[in-house]
Design an enzyme around this catalytic site. Structure first.
Site, PDB file in Angstrom:
ATOM      1  CB  ILE A 209      41.780  33.940  37.070  1.00  0.00           C
ATOM      2  CG1 ILE A 209      40.425  33.498  37.432  1.00  0.00           C
ATOM      3  CG2 ILE A 209      42.712  34.122  38.265  1.00  0.00           C
ATOM      4  CD1 ILE A 209      39.892  34.836  38.108  1.00  0.00           C
ATOM      5  CG  HIS A 210      45.459  37.430  33.206  1.00  0.00           C
ATOM      6  ND1 HIS A 210      44.293  37.970  33.147  1.00  0.00           N
ATOM      7  CD2 HIS A 210      46.396  38.577  32.953  1.00  0.00           C
ATOM      8  CE1 HIS A 210      44.451  39.476  32.684  1.00  0.00           C
ATOM      9  NE2 HIS A 210      45.792  39.812  32.896  1.00  0.00           N
ATOM     10  NE  ARG A 211      44.417  42.484  36.056  1.00  0.00           N
ATOM     11  CZ  ARG A 211      44.838  43.475  35.400  1.00  0.00           C
ATOM     12  NH1 ARG A 211      46.185  44.001  35.539  1.00  0.00           N
ATOM     13  NH2 ARG A 211      44.383  44.092  34.405  1.00  0.00           N
TER      14      ARG A 211
END
Ligand code: UD1
Length: 365
Positions: A209-211
Site C-alpha cells: 500500500i503506498h498510493r
C-alpha cells in the site's frame, strides 16, 4: 552514426520496465546507443540501486539527485536539471515510462526542445484527475510522438481522446517481458527469503500500500491496517512497506500489530516475484502488482475506487475494494482455484523488442 536514445527514469516501477527495454536496445547496439538519466525521485537503496544491480540495468549517465518534495517542487527541480542534460546529450529520441513525476518532467523538457518522445505505457486512464499519476499520464500522452499502448483498453482511450492510429502502437506490456525474463532467476530465493526474515512457510497474503489516496488520509490508512490486523489473527500477511507508508504508519497508527502481520523493508524485484509466485493472494494499490498477480495466477484485491487495468476487474481476476470489504473478499478467494482461461490482455511478453523495432523503422524513414 548511432542514434541516441535518452531514457528518463526515477521511480521503482520504471526501473523494471526500462530493464526490459534496455535489454532490447542492446540487441540493436549497431543502430542505437542508450543513455539513462535517473532523476533521483527514488533514492533509498531498496527503492533504487538494488534494482539497477539485480536487473542489470546500464548505470545512469547522470543521477540528478532530485529526491522528495511536494509535487511542484519535485517536478520543477527535475525540469530545471533535465533541460541542460538534454541540451548536452542531444538525443534523437527521449523514452519515458508510466505516470510518475519523472515521466512528466522528462516529456515536458523534451517537448520544449523539440525532441521526439516515446511514451511506454501510454493510454492508461483511471478517470480520476485527483490522482497525480492521472495528470502525469494525460499530459505525457498529449505531448508524445510514439504512444506505446499495453492493452486494447488503453488503445481505445487514446482513440477516444482523438489520437491518430498512426501514432498508437499496441505492443503489449513491458512488465510481462520483465516477468518472463526474471521469473526463472527469482524462484530459487524463496526459502532464503523466509529464513532471512524468520518467517514460517505458512500460506500468506502479499500486501503493498503506498498510493497517496490511501496513505495521506489517516482514517483510510487506519481502516486498511485495522482490516489487515484482524485478518492476521488467522492468516499470515507479508507487507513490504514503502517508505512513504512506513513514515505515516509510525506517525499515526497506534493499535498493536498482530505478530502475523509482517511489516518488512521494501524488497527487490526478484524477491517480489518469488513472493507473488508463492502467495495465496494479493492485496495492493499498486498498478504493477495488479498485473503481476494475474500473470502469477493469483487473485488480487485492489484497495482503490478505480483502476487503469480494468480488464482484470471485468475478467473477475481483480476486485476493487474498500477497507471494510478486504476481510470478506479474502475469505471468499482464499481457496478459490484460479483459471485465467487463456485470457491474455498483456500481449505475448515481447513488447520491448517491438518498441525498439518500431523506433528503428521510424528513425530510418
Ligand atoms: C511514485 C509515483 C507512483 C508510483 C510509485 C512507485 C509519482 C507522482 N508517484 O510514488 O506513481 O507508483 O512512485 O513506488 O511520481 N521516499 C523515501 N525514499 C525513497 C523514495 C521515496 O523515503 O527512495 C519517501 C519520501 O518520504 C517521499 C515519499 O516517499 O516524500 C513519496 O515519494 P514520491 O517519489 O513522491 O512518490 P511515491 O509515493 O514513491
Amino acid at each position: 552514426m548511432k542514434k541516441r536514445i535518452l531514457t528518463i527514469l526515477g521511480a521503482r516501477p520504471q526501473f523494471i520496465k526500462a530493464a526490459a527495454v534496455s535489454r532490447a536496445i542492446l540487441e540493436y547496439s549497431t543502430i542505437f546507443e542508450e543513455k539513462i538519466i535517473h532523476t533521483g525521485q527514488h533514492y533509498d537503496r531498496s527503492m533504487s540501486d538494488l534494482f539497477f544491480d539485480e536487473l542489470n540495468i546500464p548505470l545512469p549517465y547522470k543521477n540528478l539527485g532530485v529526491g522528495s518534495g511536494s509535487h511542484g517542487e519535485q517536478t520543477g527541480e527535475m525540469l530545471k536539471k533535465l533541460e541542460p542534460c538534454m541540451q548536452e546529450l542531444k538525443p534523437d529520441i527521449v523514452v519515458v515510462y508510466g505516470d510518475t513525476n519523472s515521466t512528466l518532467a522528462g516529456a515536458l523538457v523534451a517537448s520544449k526542445l523539440h525532441i521526439p518522445i516515446a511514451h511506454v505505457e501510454a493510454g492508461l486512464r483511471s478517470f480520476n484527475k485527483k490522482m497525480p499519476e492521472e495528470i502525469n499520464r494525460i499530459i505525457t500522452d498529449h505531448i508524445s510522438d510514439f504512444l506505446f499502448s499495453p492493452t486494447t483498453l488503453a488503445t481505445g482511450n487514446l482513440l477516444h481522446e482523438g489520437f491518430g492510429e498512426q501514432q498508437i502502437y499496441q505492443v503489449g506490456d513491458v512488465m510481462y517481458d520483465a516477468i518472463k525474463f526474471y521469473q526463472k532467476k527469482s524462484s530459487q530465493g524463496f526459502s532464503e527469503f523466509l529464513s532471512d526474515h524468520s518467517l514460517s512457510s505458512d500460506p500468506f497474503i502479499l500486501v503493498t500500500i503506498h498510493r497517496a489516496e490511501n496513505t495521506d488520509n489517516v482514517n483510510r490508512l487506519t481502516a486498511i491496517l485495522d482490516a489487515l490486523n484482524d485478518i492476521a489473527h488467522s492468516k499470515m500477511i507479508i507487507f513490504p512497506v514503502h517508505p512513504r507508508t512506513k513514515k505515516i504508519i509510525q506517525e499515526t497508527y497506534s493499535r498493536e500489530l498482530s505478530p502475523n502481520l509482517k511489516l518488512i523493508e521494501p524488497i527487490g524485484y526478484l524477491q517480489m516475484l518469488s513472493l507473488q509466485e508463492h502467495c495465496q493472494l494479493v492485496v495492493t494499490d499498486s498498478g504493477g502488482l495488479q498485473k503481476e498477480a494475474f500473470l502469477n495466477q493469483k487473485y488480487c484485491l485492489t484497495v482503490r475506487e478505480e483502476t487503469e487495468w480494468q480488464e482484470l476487474v471485468d475478467g473477475g481476476f481483480n476486485f476493487l475494494v474498500i477497507p471494510d470489504e478486504i476481510a470478506i473478499r479474502v475469505a471468499n478467494l482464499w481457496n478459490k482455484p484460479f483459471d485465467s482461461m487463456d485470457f491474455q490482455p498483456y500481449g505475448t511478453g515481447s513488447a520491448a523488442e517491438k518498441i525498439v523495432r518500431i523506433l528503428e523503422a521510424a528513425i530510418n524513414q
